[in-house]
Design a protein around this motif. Structure first.
Motif, PDB file in Angstrom:
ATOM      1  N   LYS A   1       6.098  -2.503 -13.693  1.00 28.17           N
ATOM      2  CA  LYS A   1       4.712  -2.289 -14.072  1.00 28.17           C
ATOM      3  C   LYS A   1       3.881  -2.141 -12.797  1.00 28.17           C
ATOM      4  O   LYS A   1       3.998  -2.954 -11.890  1.00 28.17           O
ATOM      5  N   ILE A   2       3.079  -1.091 -12.748  1.00 27.51           N
ATOM      6  CA  ILE A   2       2.260  -0.853 -11.562  1.00 27.51           C
ATOM      7  C   ILE A   2       0.793  -1.049 -11.926  1.00 27.51           C
ATOM      8  O   ILE A   2       0.356  -0.635 -12.998  1.00 27.51           O
ATOM      9  N   VAL A   3       0.075  -1.716 -11.034  1.00 29.33           N
ATOM     10  CA  VAL A   3      -1.370  -1.812 -11.185  1.00 29.33           C
ATOM     11  C   VAL A   3      -1.985  -1.103  -9.981  1.00 29.33           C
ATOM     12  O   VAL A   3      -1.768  -1.504  -8.845  1.00 29.33           O
ATOM     13  N   VAL A   4      -2.718  -0.025 -10.236  1.00 25.46           N
ATOM     14  CA  VAL A   4      -3.375   0.690  -9.147  1.00 25.46           C
ATOM     15  C   VAL A   4      -4.815   0.190  -9.059  1.00 25.46           C
ATOM     16  O   VAL A   4      -5.528   0.172 -10.062  1.00 25.46           O
ATOM     17  N   MET A   5      -5.198  -0.254  -7.867  1.00 24.88           N
ATOM     18  CA  MET A   5      -6.536  -0.811  -7.698  1.00 24.88           C
ATOM     19  C   MET A   5      -7.334  -0.013  -6.685  1.00 24.88           C
ATOM     20  O   MET A   5      -6.790   0.606  -5.783  1.00 24.88           O
ATOM     21  N   LYS A   6      -8.657  -0.052  -6.891  1.00 22.12           N
ATOM     22  CA  LYS A   6      -9.554   0.569  -5.920  1.00 22.12           C
ATOM     23  C   LYS A   6     -10.873  -0.185  -5.983  1.00 22.12           C
ATOM     24  O   LYS A   6     -11.427  -0.378  -7.078  1.00 22.12           O
ATOM     25  N   GLU A   7     -11.346  -0.643  -4.847  1.00 21.32           N
ATOM     26  CA  GLU A   7     -12.632  -1.329  -4.739  1.00 21.32           C
ATOM     27  C   GLU A   7     -12.802  -2.433  -5.782  1.00 21.32           C
ATOM     28  O   GLU A   7     -13.847  -2.566  -6.410  1.00 21.32           O
ATOM     29  N   GLY A   8     -11.739  -3.208  -5.963  1.00 20.84           N
ATOM     30  CA  GLY A   8     -11.837  -4.380  -6.830  1.00 20.84           C
ATOM     31  C   GLY A   8     -11.751  -4.097  -8.308  1.00 20.84           C
ATOM     32  O   GLY A   8     -11.958  -4.984  -9.125  1.00 20.84           O
TER      33      GLY A   8
ATOM     34  N   ARG B   1       1.184  10.622 -15.880  1.00 23.35           N
ATOM     35  CA  ARG B   1      -0.077  10.665 -16.617  1.00 23.35           C
ATOM     36  C   ARG B   1      -1.121   9.792 -15.941  1.00 23.35           C
ATOM     37  O   ARG B   1      -1.539   8.763 -16.491  1.00 23.35           O
ATOM     38  N   PRO B   2      -1.506  10.134 -14.715  1.00 22.70           N
ATOM     39  CA  PRO B   2      -2.493   9.318 -13.996  1.00 22.70           C
ATOM     40  C   PRO B   2      -3.823   9.284 -14.752  1.00 22.70           C
ATOM     41  O   PRO B   2      -4.237  10.298 -15.301  1.00 22.70           O
ATOM     42  N   ALA B   3      -4.435   8.118 -14.786  1.00 27.25           N
ATOM     43  CA  ALA B   3      -5.644   7.949 -15.591  1.00 27.25           C
ATOM     44  C   ALA B   3      -6.824   8.704 -15.011  1.00 27.25           C
ATOM     45  O   ALA B   3      -7.730   9.092 -15.733  1.00 27.25           O
TER      46      ALA B   3
ATOM     47  N   SER C   1       3.731   1.856 -16.506  1.00 20.11           N
ATOM     48  CA  SER C   1       5.065   1.960 -15.925  1.00 20.11           C
ATOM     49  C   SER C   1       4.999   2.992 -14.798  1.00 20.11           C
ATOM     50  O   SER C   1       4.075   3.813 -14.772  1.00 20.11           O
ATOM     51  N   PRO C   2       5.972   2.964 -13.885  1.00 18.70           N
ATOM     52  CA  PRO C   2       5.948   3.955 -12.805  1.00 18.70           C
ATOM     53  C   PRO C   2       5.849   5.378 -13.329  1.00 18.70           C
ATOM     54  O   PRO C   2       5.103   6.186 -12.777  1.00 18.70           O
ATOM     55  N   SER C   3       6.536   5.694 -14.421  1.00 18.98           N
ATOM     56  CA  SER C   3       6.502   7.077 -14.893  1.00 18.98           C
ATOM     57  C   SER C   3       5.143   7.416 -15.509  1.00 18.98           C
ATOM     58  O   SER C   3       4.646   8.530 -15.347  1.00 18.98           O
TER      59      SER C   3
ATOM     60  N   HIS D   1       0.841  -1.187   0.000  1.00 17.15           N
ATOM     61  CA  HIS D   1       0.000   0.000   0.000  1.00 17.15           C
ATOM     62  C   HIS D   1       0.882   1.245   0.000  1.00 17.15           C
ATOM     63  O   HIS D   1       0.404   2.363   0.053  1.00 17.15           O
ATOM     64  N   ASP D   2       2.200   1.003  -0.069  1.00 19.26           N
ATOM     65  CA  ASP D   2       3.162   2.093  -0.007  1.00 19.26           C
ATOM     66  C   ASP D   2       3.521   2.514  -1.428  1.00 19.26           C
ATOM     67  O   ASP D   2       4.131   1.768  -2.182  1.00 19.26           O
ATOM     68  N   GLN D   3       3.131   3.729  -1.824  1.00 21.28           N
ATOM     69  CA  GLN D   3       3.332   4.145  -3.205  1.00 21.28           C
ATOM     70  C   GLN D   3       4.802   4.344  -3.538  1.00 21.28           C
ATOM     71  O   GLN D   3       5.191   4.238  -4.699  1.00 21.28           O
ATOM     72  N   ILE D   4       5.631   4.597  -2.522  1.00 23.31           N
ATOM     73  CA  ILE D   4       7.058   4.760  -2.815  1.00 23.31           C
ATOM     74  C   ILE D   4       7.679   3.407  -3.175  1.00 23.31           C
ATOM     75  O   ILE D   4       8.459   3.288  -4.115  1.00 23.31           O
ATOM     76  N   GLU D   5       7.295   2.363  -2.433  1.00 28.28           N
ATOM     77  CA  GLU D   5       7.733   1.013  -2.790  1.00 28.28           C
ATOM     78  C   GLU D   5       7.313   0.692  -4.217  1.00 28.28           C
ATOM     79  O   GLU D   5       8.086   0.136  -4.997  1.00 28.28           O
ATOM     80  N   ALA D   6       6.083   1.025  -4.536  1.00 29.12           N
ATOM     81  CA  ALA D   6       5.580   0.735  -5.874  1.00 29.12           C
ATOM     82  C   ALA D   6       6.417   1.445  -6.929  1.00 29.12           C
ATOM     83  O   ALA D   6       6.847   0.850  -7.916  1.00 29.12           O
ATOM     84  N   MET D   7       6.692   2.722  -6.715  1.00 28.57           N
ATOM     85  CA  MET D   7       7.444   3.508  -7.691  1.00 28.57           C
ATOM     86  C   MET D   7       8.867   2.976  -7.851  1.00 28.57           C
ATOM     87  O   MET D   7       9.384   2.892  -8.957  1.00 28.57           O
ATOM     88  N   THR D   8       9.520   2.664  -6.738  1.00 25.86           N
ATOM     89  CA  THR D   8      10.936   2.293  -6.812  1.00 25.86           C
ATOM     90  C   THR D   8      11.151   0.893  -7.354  1.00 25.86           C
ATOM     91  O   THR D   8      12.157   0.631  -8.000  1.00 25.86           O
ATOM     92  N   LEU D   9      10.229  -0.033  -7.094  1.00 21.51           N
ATOM     93  CA  LEU D   9      10.493  -1.427  -7.432  1.00 21.51           C
ATOM     94  C   LEU D   9       9.951  -1.841  -8.799  1.00 21.51           C
ATOM     95  O   LEU D   9      10.567  -2.627  -9.509  1.00 21.51           O
TER      96      LEU D   9
END
Lengths: 362, 293
Positions: free
Chosen positions: A203-210, A224-226, A217-219, A192-200
């Motif tokens: 490919k990031i998958v951001v989820m909310k309520e299923g 360009r957040p959806a 990619s992190p960048s 749930h730590d966005q810094i871990e997500a960015m650094t590691l």
């Protein structure tokens, strides 16, 4: 074809849908981070990949094989748990070797494999100890060793750093990244730590309520957040959201300021469209810190409400058109609460969201 | 507390301490007096006992009464001492404790880590078994034992005690395993261990304290049980407690108080032994799971 594929995965608990049709592709050697607030379904998704929770419908495919009906042990995966889940009654050596023992690997081969992994993780001197005699960081290494020794097709990490103190967390984070670079393992990592997500992540998958909010990619995710949720969730302090509307191909902010369209917008939205201008604090700076190559640097004046020095630089909470606006300036800027300050908005880095839907306008 | 700690003078603190230790000493003496009387009486001769002073130390201590109680005392019409019945009790208590503890552990494992629909109801009904008084099950139990052809046998008594003990042992283990991390079970599953392998290799080795609690509890209850023993076993097959009763209440000949006392102490020795060997784990086990971490 992707190495790990998730197709239309749904999981219901009673009448509640925890996962609402998840689709993910991950190439071999990729590092996928599932991130989202608690209750977003990311752990459920990980457990489904591991086979610890059965999906209601949908498919999980590892290396071309549908694994839905395979027992967790047969999926050729390894999981590192948040609590490490080391067997308290076994020594470190027995812990690492347990999976191999269950597979019926002969003792001498097993000992060799354990020694190899222990060497990689530098825990050779701990092999005869029990988990209770280890520090948090050492337990974390043993947990990773237990996963590594099996040479699985996919590694699953369930918030592995959240039980460590801040300093150790940064160290182990770097170690996991190094491990990924040297072994080219395929990894799915929940946090749930966005810094871990960015650094590691690769490919990031951001989820909310299923529901997946964005995959990228992190960048991509950062720049360009959806939608407004992703923009708000990733990055600290959060992205500024300034309300306004489109007027004559310009963004007319509620405070009266007129700005050109951000560089991320290709075509002007319809006249009168209600919008939110999203701009990260680092794109709101004093002139001397601003990106000299930026095409649109717009200066605005605003009163300072609060200063938050972090040592390396300083965050200012400004008030603009009734809205709070966080700016990041040099630590040396001499400014106090109550004074006026002039800051430059880098509109190349800004994004525009439709106010009603929260979706980004491309 | 409104009064700061330094308002208590060292003198009054010491007085309070003396008072507490004094009170504890008095209570300890009160509780130990019967044991003292039993032990001294068992070492005296009959003449000395008839002489009067119950609290006096034996003039010429002798283990005669102990040997008589063990090998010669008359119980009912046979005069072979209590040793046969002692072994009866042992043959009953060891399997009964072992089986009920193991089944309780297995129940606790399933009820916490392999939950099925309705697990709460099942557990609730097992809990209910703890509240059924012995007397209420005597006649149905006798009938069941009769149908199974196990009446008047040690095996039958073992069965009765296992069934009656299951509610308690399940309760103990369920509460203990409730606090046992689920992630360990998941991890073992991924590692390739099955249902029983997880139980034997992961869960049971980590259950030391609660096993001790259960064993002490079950051993004490089953060894000391009189009602089931007297109802479902008779004659040569009776357990120790029934034999002791028969010995003490037999009304022929001279009443041998020293033999009675020796037999009673022998009857109490095994439970005492279990407490001394395992007692230090007892409190630890009772408290386990009460506080997280």
């Amino acid at each position: 074809m992707a190495f790990l594929e998730i197709r239309n995965l749904v999981r219901k608990a009673g009448a509640v849908e925890i996962l609402k049709g998840i689709n993910i592709d991950l190439e071999k050697g990729g590092f996928l981070v599932l991130v989202g607030p608690s209750g977003c379904g990311k752990s459920t998704l990980l457990n489904a990949i591991a086979g610890l929770q059965q999906p209601t419908s949908g498919e999980i495919i590892i290396n071309g094989q549908v694994v839905n009906d395979l027992h967790p042990a047969k999926r050729d995966i390894a999981m590192v748990f948040q609590s490490y889940a080391l067997y308290p009654n076994m020594t470190v050596e027995e812990n690492i070797g347990f999976a191999l023992e269950m597979r019926g690997m002969p003792k001498t081969e097993r000992a060799e494999a354990i020694r190899g992994v222990a060497k990689t993780l530098q825990i050779e001197h701990l092999l005869t100890r029990r988990p209770a005699q280890l520090s948090g960081g050492q337990r974390q290494r043993v947990a990773m060793g237990r996963a590594l020794v099996r040479k699985p097709q996919v590694f699953l990490f369930d918030e592995p750093l959240s039980n460590l103190d801040a300093k150790l967390r940064v160290e182990v984070r770097a170690e996991i990244k190094r491990l990924h670079q040297t072994t080219h393992a395929t990894i799915v990592y929940v946090t749930h730590d966005q810094i871990e997500a960015m650094t590691l992540a690769t490919k990031i998958v951001v989820m909310k309520e299923g529901i997946i909010q964005q995959v990228g990619s992190p960048s991509d995710i950062y720049n360009r957040p959806a939608n407004t949720f992703v923009a708000d969730f990733m990055g600290s302090p959060a992205m500024n959201m300034l309300p306004g509307h489109i007027d004559g191909g310009m963004v007319h902010l509620t405070g009266g300021t007129r700005l050109p369209l951000p560089g991320t917008v290709s075509a002007a939205p319809a006249q009168g469209t209600e919008v939110l201008l999203g701009i990260r604090p680092e794109a709101v700076t004093d002139r001397s810190l601003a990106d000299p190559s930026a095409k649109h640097l717009i200066d605005i004046e605003a009163p300072v409400e609060l200063t938050e020095p972090t040592g390396s630089d300083m965050f200012l909470i400004l008030r603009h058109g009734g809205e709070a606006l966080t700016a990041r300036v040099r630590a040396e800027v001499a400014v106090e609460a109550g004074q006026m300050i002039s800051v430059a908005l880098n509109l190349d880095k800004a994004v525009l969201f439709e106010k009603g839907t929260g979706q980004r306008i491309a | 507390m409104s009064a700061p700690a330094d308002s208590v003078s060292p003198g009054s603190a010491r007085a309070a301490r003396y008072f507490i230790y004094g009170a504890l000493l008095v209570f300890a003496l009160v509780y130990l007096t019967p044991l003292y009387v039993m032990l001294t009486t068992s070492l005296k001769s009959l003449d000395e006992i008839r002489g009067g002073d119950m609290m006096a130390l034996p003039v010429a201590p002798s283990l005669d009464a102990w040997f008589r109680a063990w090998g010669e005392a008359c119980i009912g019409v046979t005069c072979g001492g209590i040793k046969g019945y002692f072994w009866n009790s042992l043959k009953m208590v060891v399997p009964a404790v072992a089986i009920s503890t193991l089944l309780g552990a297995l129940n606790g494992y399933v009820l916490t880590k392999w939950r099925f629909p309705g697990h709460k109801i099942v557990f609730g009904m097992m809990l209910f078994a703890c509240f059924i008084p012995f007397q209420a099950v005597l006649i149905p139990m006798a009938r069941v034992l009769g149908i199974l052809g196990m009446s008047n046998s040690t095996a039958g008594l073992v069965l009765v005690h296992v069934i009656y003990g299951l509610g308690f042992t399940t309760l103990f283990f369920r509460n203990y395993y409730e606090a046992f991390p689920d992630e360990l079970i998941k991890s073992a599953m991924i590692d390739g261990a099955g249902f029983f392998r997880i139980f034997w290799r992961i869960l049971l080795p980590s259950s030391g304290p609660i096993i001790v609690v259960t064993v002490i509890y079950q051993f004490t209850n089953i060894w000391n049980d009189f009602l089931f023993g007297v109802s479902f076993a008779s004659g040569e097959g009776a357990p120790m407690t029934v034999a002791l009763n028969n010995l003490v209440s037999s009304s022929t000949g001279v009443k041998e108080y020293n033999v009675d006392m020796a037999a009673a102490v022998i009857a109490a020795l095994p439970t005492l032994f279990v407490y001394i060997v395992a007692g230090r784990y007892f409190v630890r086990g009772l408290m386990a799971g009460a506080v997280k971490g």
